[in-house]
Design an enzyme around this catalytic site. Structure first.
Site, PDB file in Angstrom:
ATOM      1  N   CYS A   2     -13.152  -6.631  -9.320  1.00 34.78           N
ATOM      2  CA  CYS A   2     -14.307  -7.524  -9.336  1.00 34.78           C
ATOM      3  C   CYS A   2     -13.870  -8.829  -9.983  1.00 34.78           C
ATOM      4  O   CYS A   2     -12.888  -8.879 -10.688  1.00 34.78           O
ATOM      5  CB  CYS A   2     -15.421  -6.898 -10.169  1.00 34.78           C
ATOM      6  SG  CYS A   2     -15.906  -5.289  -9.554  1.00 34.78           S
ATOM      7  N   ARG A  35     -11.894 -11.449  -5.189  1.00 33.02           N
ATOM      8  CA  ARG A  35     -11.634 -10.161  -5.849  1.00 33.02           C
ATOM      9  C   ARG A  35     -12.700  -9.115  -5.505  1.00 33.02           C
ATOM     10  O   ARG A  35     -12.592  -7.956  -5.872  1.00 33.02           O
ATOM     11  CB  ARG A  35     -11.567 -10.327  -7.356  1.00 33.02           C
ATOM     12  CG  ARG A  35     -10.402 -11.156  -7.852  1.00 33.02           C
ATOM     13  CD  ARG A  35     -10.430 -11.253  -9.355  1.00 33.02           C
ATOM     14  NE  ARG A  35     -10.134  -9.978  -9.953  1.00 33.02           N
ATOM     15  CZ  ARG A  35      -8.912  -9.604 -10.332  1.00 33.02           C
ATOM     16  NH1 ARG A  35      -7.898 -10.420 -10.141  1.00 33.02           N
ATOM     17  NH2 ARG A  35      -8.691  -8.434 -10.866  1.00 33.02           N
ATOM     18  N   TRP A  83     -17.048  -5.498  -6.137  1.00 37.92           N
ATOM     19  CA  TRP A  83     -16.591  -4.709  -4.988  1.00 37.92           C
ATOM     20  C   TRP A  83     -16.994  -3.285  -5.303  1.00 37.92           C
ATOM     21  O   TRP A  83     -16.449  -2.681  -6.234  1.00 37.92           O
ATOM     22  CB  TRP A  83     -15.078  -4.819  -4.786  1.00 37.92           C
ATOM     23  CG  TRP A  83     -14.604  -4.231  -3.504  1.00 37.92           C
ATOM     24  CD1 TRP A  83     -14.841  -4.714  -2.234  1.00 37.92           C
ATOM     25  CD2 TRP A  83     -13.825  -3.043  -3.314  1.00 37.92           C
ATOM     26  NE1 TRP A  83     -14.255  -3.909  -1.301  1.00 37.92           N
ATOM     27  CE2 TRP A  83     -13.618  -2.876  -1.927  1.00 37.92           C
ATOM     28  CE3 TRP A  83     -13.271  -2.111  -4.160  1.00 37.92           C
ATOM     29  CZ2 TRP A  83     -12.901  -1.812  -1.386  1.00 37.92           C
ATOM     30  CZ3 TRP A  83     -12.543  -1.051  -3.622  1.00 37.92           C
ATOM     31  CH2 TRP A  83     -12.373  -0.916  -2.265  1.00 37.92           C
ATOM     32  N   ASN A 109     -15.615  -4.391 -14.760  1.00 45.14           N
ATOM     33  CA  ASN A 109     -14.674  -4.229 -13.652  1.00 45.14           C
ATOM     34  C   ASN A 109     -13.920  -2.939 -13.924  1.00 45.14           C
ATOM     35  O   ASN A 109     -13.406  -2.738 -15.022  1.00 45.14           O
ATOM     36  CB  ASN A 109     -13.700  -5.418 -13.626  1.00 45.14           C
ATOM     37  CG  ASN A 109     -12.664  -5.273 -12.517  1.00 45.14           C
ATOM     38  OD1 ASN A 109     -12.854  -4.492 -11.594  1.00 45.14           O
ATOM     39  ND2 ASN A 109     -11.590  -6.016 -12.614  1.00 45.14           N
ATOM     40  N   GLY A 110     -13.885  -2.017 -12.957  1.00 41.91           N
ATOM     41  CA  GLY A 110     -13.125  -0.777 -13.139  1.00 41.91           C
ATOM     42  C   GLY A 110     -14.012   0.431 -12.887  1.00 41.91           C
ATOM     43  O   GLY A 110     -15.028   0.346 -12.202  1.00 41.91           O
ATOM     44  N   GLU A 499       3.763  -3.740   9.434  1.00 41.04           N
ATOM     45  CA  GLU A 499       3.037  -4.859   8.799  1.00 41.04           C
ATOM     46  C   GLU A 499       2.258  -5.644   9.848  1.00 41.04           C
ATOM     47  O   GLU A 499       1.114  -6.031   9.628  1.00 41.04           O
ATOM     48  CB  GLU A 499       4.019  -5.752   8.053  1.00 41.04           C
ATOM     49  CG  GLU A 499       3.455  -7.078   7.569  1.00 41.04           C
ATOM     50  CD  GLU A 499       2.262  -6.948   6.606  1.00 41.04           C
ATOM     51  OE1 GLU A 499       1.974  -5.829   6.152  1.00 41.04           O
ATOM     52  OE2 GLU A 499       1.622  -7.968   6.351  1.00 41.04           O
ATOM     53  N   LYS A 503      -1.822  -6.231   9.657  1.00 40.79           N
ATOM     54  CA  LYS A 503      -2.475  -7.559   9.720  1.00 40.79           C
ATOM     55  C   LYS A 503      -3.585  -7.557  10.749  1.00 40.79           C
ATOM     56  O   LYS A 503      -4.678  -8.056  10.512  1.00 40.79           O
ATOM     57  CB  LYS A 503      -1.429  -8.635  10.046  1.00 40.79           C
ATOM     58  CG  LYS A 503      -0.548  -8.998   8.869  1.00 40.79           C
ATOM     59  CD  LYS A 503      -1.285  -9.813   7.836  1.00 40.79           C
ATOM     60  CE  LYS A 503      -1.338  -9.455   6.403  1.00 40.79           C
ATOM     61  NZ  LYS A 503      -0.983  -8.263   5.813  1.00 40.79           N
ATOM     62  N   GLU A 506      -6.542  -5.366   9.544  1.00 43.37           N
ATOM     63  CA  GLU A 506      -7.280  -6.004   8.438  1.00 43.37           C
ATOM     64  C   GLU A 506      -8.134  -7.170   8.906  1.00 43.37           C
ATOM     65  O   GLU A 506      -9.227  -7.397   8.413  1.00 43.37           O
ATOM     66  CB  GLU A 506      -6.277  -6.575   7.424  1.00 43.37           C
ATOM     67  CG  GLU A 506      -5.588  -5.599   6.541  1.00 43.37           C
ATOM     68  CD  GLU A 506      -4.823  -6.333   5.461  1.00 43.37           C
ATOM     69  OE1 GLU A 506      -5.304  -6.365   4.328  1.00 43.37           O
ATOM     70  OE2 GLU A 506      -3.745  -6.879   5.777  1.00 43.37           O
ATOM     71  N   HIS A 522       8.805  10.601  21.365  1.00 46.63           N
ATOM     72  CA  HIS A 522       8.406  11.873  20.728  1.00 46.63           C
ATOM     73  C   HIS A 522       6.890  11.988  20.622  1.00 46.63           C
ATOM     74  O   HIS A 522       6.371  12.616  19.700  1.00 46.63           O
ATOM     75  CB  HIS A 522       9.056  11.962  19.333  1.00 46.63           C
ATOM     76  CG  HIS A 522      10.542  11.948  19.391  1.00 46.63           C
ATOM     77  ND1 HIS A 522      11.295  13.032  19.800  1.00 46.63           N
ATOM     78  CD2 HIS A 522      11.426  10.941  19.151  1.00 46.63           C
ATOM     79  CE1 HIS A 522      12.574  12.707  19.782  1.00 46.63           C
ATOM     80  NE2 HIS A 522      12.689  11.454  19.388  1.00 46.63           N
ATOM     81  N   LYS A 625      -9.090  -8.172  -2.631  1.00 42.71           N
ATOM     82  CA  LYS A 625      -7.732  -8.680  -2.809  1.00 42.71           C
ATOM     83  C   LYS A 625      -6.932  -7.823  -3.776  1.00 42.71           C
ATOM     84  O   LYS A 625      -5.742  -7.660  -3.645  1.00 42.71           O
ATOM     85  CB  LYS A 625      -7.762 -10.123  -3.333  1.00 42.71           C
ATOM     86  CG  LYS A 625      -6.392 -10.765  -3.472  1.00 42.71           C
ATOM     87  CD  LYS A 625      -5.677 -10.837  -2.143  1.00 42.71           C
ATOM     88  CE  LYS A 625      -4.288 -11.417  -2.256  1.00 42.71           C
ATOM     89  NZ  LYS A 625      -3.523 -11.307  -1.000  1.00 42.71           N
TER      90      LYS A 625
HETATM   91  C1  AGP Z   1      -2.313  -6.578   2.354  1.00 44.89           C
HETATM   92  O1  AGP Z   1      -2.639  -7.457   3.436  1.00 44.89           O
HETATM   93  C2  AGP Z   1      -3.510  -5.774   1.920  1.00 44.89           C
HETATM   94  N1  AGP Z   1      -4.527  -6.619   1.413  1.00 44.89           N
HETATM   95  C3  AGP Z   1      -3.168  -4.621   0.997  1.00 44.89           C
HETATM   96  O2  AGP Z   1      -2.478  -3.678   1.783  1.00 44.89           O
HETATM   97  C4  AGP Z   1      -2.285  -4.954  -0.229  1.00 44.89           C
HETATM   98  O3  AGP Z   1      -0.978  -5.255   0.182  1.00 44.89           O
HETATM   99  C5  AGP Z   1      -2.226  -3.712  -1.138  1.00 44.89           C
HETATM  100  O4  AGP Z   1      -3.542  -3.421  -1.553  1.00 44.89           O
HETATM  101  C6  AGP Z   1      -1.314  -3.899  -2.360  1.00 44.89           C
HETATM  102  O5  AGP Z   1      -1.790  -4.949  -3.162  1.00 44.89           O
HETATM  103  P1  AGP Z   1      -0.814  -5.530  -4.319  1.00 44.89           P
HETATM  104  O6  AGP Z   1       0.377  -6.116  -3.635  1.00 44.89           O
HETATM  105  O7  AGP Z   1      -1.645  -6.552  -5.041  1.00 44.89           O
HETATM  106  O8  AGP Z   1      -0.434  -4.365  -5.197  1.00 44.89           O
END
Ligand code: AGP
Length: 630
Positions: A2, A35, A83, A109-110, A499, A503, A506, A522, A625
């Site tokens: 958060c 966040r 969040w 936060n947490g 990756e 992307k 996401e 396979h 994030k």
């Molecule tokens: C990446 O595009 C994502 N937002 C997510 O997979 C991110 O890489 C993952 O949560 C790890 O975050 P960090 O690098 O801050 O530890």
């Protein structure tokens, strides 16, 4: 995960401070919205009372609420963007939460892991609750201690003492900020396993989940340690542990300027950050080797003798950062000849891993706050491993708790989907691999110098790809209605395929999957049907021929079954043309460094496709994030 902001300034008339708590807190929340943004709230202390407003949805909803139902002027306030973890993203569950008859406000936060038993205890004391959140339990506990245990009397430490006593009861991960009507010029905060930094001003002081919360007002920051409580007034910052013993925080200068945290003229942070990548790689390389190619990693606070006896490396990370680790594995094993495993942080500590004093654990984290990775690093340390953090956020928890750190200097990455941090992480991991090879004598200095020279050419090669991005952007727009996209790669191209798929998932919320090209036959090849879009990352024909030839035959296999093949290949590679509907060329570069280039067209494609669908590419749905809960 958060956004948290706290502020105390002088009341007007005493000094010519033009800041008001409401302005400072809202500006901080705006910068911290990445966040977490499914609800937001703010509380101020004014005229002997607490006034608060909170709304579900993005920060703009709270701002709308404040326009219709303004807060009184105040110089003391706290704010929160959420969040959701416990309880859905509703007005009721939004922070702040009140207690002590509405005279105390708290944001969090947490996750409070023992909130259920505390709630039962408080219910038995006659306390009532209106939300489903663990945060309200923390607020109620704090208010109950302040009123019933301390008699609501400021003479014995008031809110600070109550916070100390409350934190002794709490288990889990928390950053707490509280204000009380009885103490109008004080904000009290606490942290355990969750981020919190203090901003030092002149006649005003700040709190934030990270420095973005107050970067517009001060760049002097103090990092707080584990299990610490801080009491700020306009002119003082006092830190203690949870039992009241005085403690010290380490002051540092925030080198991010406000402009670099803005969009720099691009329509989104995501697009800006993709275009930041040449600089992110260059900055990460800067100052880490001399003209002879000798590496000097000054944050490497581990005895070189210990590093010489490492017989295993375990990389810990999540998501995109884990794919960076998978890319780095190929290089580190080749250069250092040390067995290197890449583990998803959240799986690592539950599989009874083999870790000892000869294991080097390398965590990779952009935020430095990913709880899964933090807990995995702690576990590894308990098993005797040495730990290095590759991280992009100065002063964050994971590097603070590691034996050494290698910061990626990618600058603030605001978009939730990671791009420049990914390339910077790969770069930093390469530097670590070369450093170990240098230390252990696996490579001649000249060989290391050659690799560093190749790395030094990467920023310009990334720029070359960016300068020709329009074609890949056009393809993204053209494929806006795609329902499923597959990505194939081999060797270092395999994590790049993963990756690229992430992307697209996401940003565009469509099914996407990355495969090892050799795995296709396979099973996954059953997915191929007429028109199925398949990206293929093709290795350099100048590398191991078998690698190149095999991937070209993989393209033929899917093409023969009707796939729409989109190929990322090295300039001059004519062999792919016959089997590709689209070819996007990248500048020639050694195979191990190719991911720093082949990833970029996939990022641009995902951004263009998601933008064509009208999606918010900076704050995709359901994501945050920094995932600071397990
Ligand atoms: C990446 O595009 C994502 N937002 C997510 O997979 C991110 O890489 C993952 O949560 C790890 O975050 P960090 O690098 O801050 O530890």
């Amino acid at each position: 995960m958060c956004g948290i902001v706290g502020y105390v300034g002088h009341s007007t008339g005493q000094v010519n401070i033009e800041h008001k708590a409401l302005d400072v807190v809202l500006e901080g929340l705006r910068r911290l919205e990445y966040r977490g943004y499914d609800s937001a709230g703010i509380a101020v202390v004014a005229d002997g009372a607490i006034e608060s407003r909170k709304k579900s949805g993005k920060l703009s909803n709270l701002i709308g609420e404040l326009e219709g139902n303004p807060l009184p002027e105040s110089m003391t306030g706290i704010g929160h963007t959420r969040w959701a973890t416990h309880g859905g993203p509703t007005d009721q569950n939004a922070h702040p939460h009140l207690s002590d008859g509405g005279k105390l406000a708290l944001i969090h936060n947490g996750i409070i892991e023992n909130f259920a038993e505390l709630k039962l205890e408080l219910l038995n004391e006659g306390v009532t609750f209106i939300s489903e959140t663990d945060t309200e339990v923390a607020a109620a506990l704090l208010g109950h201690i302040y009123r019933n245990q301390l008699g609501g009397d400021n003479s014995n430490g008031g809110l600070t003492k109550a916070m100390q006593l409350a934190c002794q009861r709490l288990e889990g991960a928390f950053t707490l900020l509280a204000v009380h009507a009885d103490q109008p010029d004080v904000v009290v905060a606490a942290r355990r396993n969750s981020p919190l930094v203090v901003g030092l001003g002149e006649g005003e002081n700040f709190l934030g989940s990270d420095v973005s919360g107050f970067i517009d007002y001060t760049r002097r920051a103090v990092e707080l340690g584990q299990d610490q409580i801080v009491t700020i007034t306009a002119d003082s910052v006092e830190i203690t542990d949870f039992f009241g013993a005085p403690a010290e925080g380490k002051e540092y200068h925030v080198d991010w300027d406000p402009a670099s945290a803005e969009k720099g003229g691009y329509p989104s942070f995501m697009e800006k950050e993709i275009h930041d990548q040449p600089d992110a790689v260059a900055q990460t390389l800067l100052g880490r080797s001399d003209l002879e190619g000798k590496l000097t990693l000054d944050e490497m606070r581990i005895d070189p003798e210990l590093l010489k006896h490492i017989n295993k490396i375990i990389v810990l990370a999540c998501g995109t950062s884990a794919y960076a680790g998978q890319v780095a594995k190929y290089a580190i094993e080749r250069w250092c000849r040390i067995a290197t495993e890449v583990e998803l942080s959240h799986e690592f500590r539950y599989r009874d891993p083999i870790v000892d004093e000869n294991t080097l654990v390398v965590s990779i984290s952009q935020s430095g706050e990913t709880m899964d990775t933090l807990m995995a690093v702690r576990y590894a340390k308990e098993q005797g491993a040495k730990t290095i953090s590759i991280c992009n956020t100065n002063g964050s928890t994971i590097p603070r708790e590691s034996d050494a750190v290698l910061y990626t200097h990618a600058g603030p990455e605001i978009a939730v989907a990671s791009t420049k941090a990914f390339l910077a992480q790969i770069t930093a991991a390469y530097l670590l691999g070369l450093y170990l090879a240098q230390l252990r004598g696996n490579m001649f200095q000249g060989e290391i110098k050659d690799v560093l020279a190749d790395l030094g050419k990467i920023p310009a090669k990334i720029q070359e790809i960016l300068d020709h991005e329009d074609r890949i952007k056009d393809l993204g727009v053209e494929m806006a209605n795609a329902k499923s996209v597959l990505f194939l790669g081999r060797h270092v191209g395999f994590p790049v395929a993963m990756e690229g798929a992430l992307k697209l998932k996401e940003l565009a919320y469509i099914h996407a999957e990355g495969f090892a090209a050799g795995e296709l036959k396979h099973g996954p090849i059953a997915l191929i049907e007429e028109g199925q879009p398949v990206f293929v990352i093709v290795p350099s024909p100048r590398g191991r021929d078998s690698l190149h030839a095999k991937v070209v035959s993989n393209i033929q296999e899917v093409r023969a079954r009707g796939a729409k093949t989109i190929v990322i290949a090295e300039e001059g590679d004519e062999a792919v043309k016959a089997y590709a509907e689209h070819v996007f060329y990248i500048p020639p570069t050694p195979t191990l460094l190719a991911p720093l280039l082949s990833t970029v067209p996939l990022q641009i494609f995902a951004l263009a496709l998601a933008s064509a669908k009208g999606y918010d590419v900076d704050q995709p749905r359901n994501l945050a994030k920094s995932v600071t809960v397990e």
